[in-house]
Design a protein around this motif. Structure first.
Motif, PDB file in Angstrom:
ATOM      1  N   THR A   1      -4.944   4.361   6.151  1.00 33.72           N
ATOM      2  CA  THR A   1      -4.653   3.090   6.826  1.00 33.72           C
ATOM      3  C   THR A   1      -3.351   3.135   7.610  1.00 33.72           C
ATOM      4  N   GLY A   2      -2.501   4.113   7.319  1.00 36.68           N
ATOM      5  CA  GLY A   2      -1.242   4.223   8.044  1.00 36.68           C
ATOM      6  C   GLY A   2      -1.377   4.850   9.413  1.00 36.68           C
ATOM      7  N   VAL A   3      -2.506   5.527   9.663  1.00 37.82           N
ATOM      8  CA  VAL A   3      -2.715   6.164  10.964  1.00 37.82           C
ATOM      9  C   VAL A   3      -3.277   5.135  11.935  1.00 37.82           C
ATOM     10  N   ARG A   4      -2.559   4.907  13.022  1.00 45.36           N
ATOM     11  CA  ARG A   4      -2.988   3.944  14.036  1.00 45.36           C
ATOM     12  C   ARG A   4      -3.745   4.608  15.177  1.00 45.36           C
TER      13      ARG A   4
ATOM     14  N   GLY B   1       7.937   8.310  13.433  1.00 44.83           N
ATOM     15  CA  GLY B   1       8.708   7.829  12.297  1.00 44.83           C
ATOM     16  C   GLY B   1       7.893   7.629  11.039  1.00 44.83           C
ATOM     17  N   ASP B   2       7.085   6.584  10.988  1.00 40.54           N
ATOM     18  CA  ASP B   2       6.327   6.292   9.775  1.00 40.54           C
ATOM     19  C   ASP B   2       4.987   7.015   9.740  1.00 40.54           C
ATOM     20  N   GLY B   3       4.760   7.912  10.677  1.00 38.22           N
ATOM     21  CA  GLY B   3       3.519   8.677  10.681  1.00 38.22           C
ATOM     22  C   GLY B   3       2.340   7.927  11.217  1.00 38.22           C
TER      23      GLY B   3
ATOM     24  N   PRO C   1      -0.940  -3.866  15.422  1.00 42.89           N
ATOM     25  CA  PRO C   1      -1.739  -4.068  14.205  1.00 42.89           C
ATOM     26  C   PRO C   1      -2.975  -3.173  14.202  1.00 42.89           C
ATOM     27  N   ALA C   2      -3.222  -2.517  13.094  1.00 42.65           N
ATOM     28  CA  ALA C   2      -4.359  -1.605  12.992  1.00 42.65           C
ATOM     29  C   ALA C   2      -5.671  -2.323  13.257  1.00 42.65           C
ATOM     30  N   ALA C   3      -5.821  -3.523  12.728  1.00 39.43           N
ATOM     31  CA  ALA C   3      -7.069  -4.267  12.904  1.00 39.43           C
ATOM     32  C   ALA C   3      -7.318  -4.586  14.367  1.00 39.43           C
ATOM     33  N   SER C   4      -6.271  -4.923  15.096  1.00 37.08           N
ATOM     34  CA  SER C   4      -6.424  -5.236  16.522  1.00 37.08           C
ATOM     35  C   SER C   4      -6.916  -4.030  17.298  1.00 37.08           C
ATOM     36  N   LEU C   5      -6.357  -2.871  17.011  1.00 40.58           N
ATOM     37  CA  LEU C   5      -6.781  -1.649  17.693  1.00 40.58           C
ATOM     38  C   LEU C   5      -8.225  -1.313  17.342  1.00 40.58           C
ATOM     39  N   ARG C   6      -8.537  -1.411  16.066  1.00 41.39           N
ATOM     40  CA  ARG C   6      -9.865  -1.038  15.592  1.00 41.39           C
ATOM     41  C   ARG C   6     -10.949  -1.959  16.155  1.00 41.39           C
ATOM     42  N   VAL C   7     -10.703  -3.269  16.106  1.00 43.26           N
ATOM     43  CA  VAL C   7     -11.703  -4.223  16.573  1.00 43.26           C
ATOM     44  C   VAL C   7     -11.850  -4.163  18.090  1.00 43.26           C
TER      45      VAL C   7
END
Length: 259
Positions: A49-52, A12-14, A201-207
């Motif tokens: 930043t939109g790519v998770r 959906g939102d890419g 959340p992107a930050a959660s995945l990244r960290v």
């Protein structure tokens, strides 16, 4: 951008970037332009930043046969700036989750790239092989470090020394495939899983990924450099030439002439 690598956005939102290997007429064998397209896609995914998450996939009957042998013979990769080396550095250093959906054969780098993925789902028709020794070469992509960690020394030694093909069930037992599914169910299942990642959340995945990888980055980079030095030399050696020529001539290589 090569149409032999398709870059798309899903959920959906890419939130998920898909990298599809799209050269089925040549068994999805990889060439420098294909690697370059994937390098640029990974760079885009890192900056957006939109790519998770990033999803790698091939086709229902083939993930990838690995590097294009004819291309390797004509233009062997040299140096850390070659597209293949930049791609390997890109997946090793990716800060966002990498997911793979594997159906059919995944040969050579088709298997070793999976060792850098955070989640790997395989169809029951998936087949894996790392035939580097059979080609007069050595492991690449950090596989000489990562595979023993995942599968244990003997399990890794059998696959890297003999280079024989093994199935998805064995890959799952070895530990680098998360789940094996019927081939007809793979795409729908993976789409649902990456949609879950895209909603987080992107930050959660990244960290979370960074914490799991912490402490091993330098060792992996050092090993990949060591592998690349040996691989580059062996690629130009007579043993590899004999192996590649025999492959193209559809005969068994004769290594008895070499020490």
């Amino acid at each position: 951008m090569s149409n032999e690598i398709l870059i798309g956005r899903e959920t959906g939102d890419g939130g998920v970037m898909t990298i599809t290997i799209n050269r089925p007429e040549r068994k999805n064998a990889l060439t420098p332009p294909m690697y370059q397209t994937m390098v640029e896609a990974l760079q885009e995914a890192h900056a957006d930043t939109g790519v998770r998450a990033v999803l790698f996939r091939g086709h229902a009957e083939i993930f990838t046969a690995g590097n294009d042998i004819e291309d390797f013979l004509k233009t062997p990769p040299t140096g850390s700036d070659s597209p293949v080396m930049r791609f390997l550095a890109g997946i090793a250093g990716a800060t966002k989750p990498l997911v793979a959906a594997v159906a059919g054969p995944a040969i050579g780098v088709g298997t070793t790239l999976l060792l850098h993925c955070d989640i790997v789902y395989a169809a029951d028709n998936a087949r894996f092989a790392m035939p580097f020794a059979q080609l007069g070469l050595c492991p690449e992509a950090g596989s000489s470090l990562l595979l023993p960690r995942i599968a244990g020394y003997q399990g890794a030694a059998e696959k890297l020394l003999l280079g024989e093909t093994f199935d998805a069930a064995e890959a799952h037992r070895m530990g680098f495939v998360n789940r094996v599914l019927p081939a007809a169910e793979l795409d729908a299942f993976v789409a649902a899983q990456v949609a879950k990642l895209a909603a987080l959340p992107a930050a959660s995945l990244r960290v979370t990924k960074a914490l799991m990888k912490q402490g091993s980055e330098h060792e992996l980079k050092t090993r990949m450099t060591e592998e690349a030095v040996h691989f580059g030399k062996m690629l130009l050696a007579p043993e590899a030439r004999e192996a590649f020529t025999a492959f193209l001539q559809k005969r068994k290589p004769d290594f008895r002439q070499f020490d």
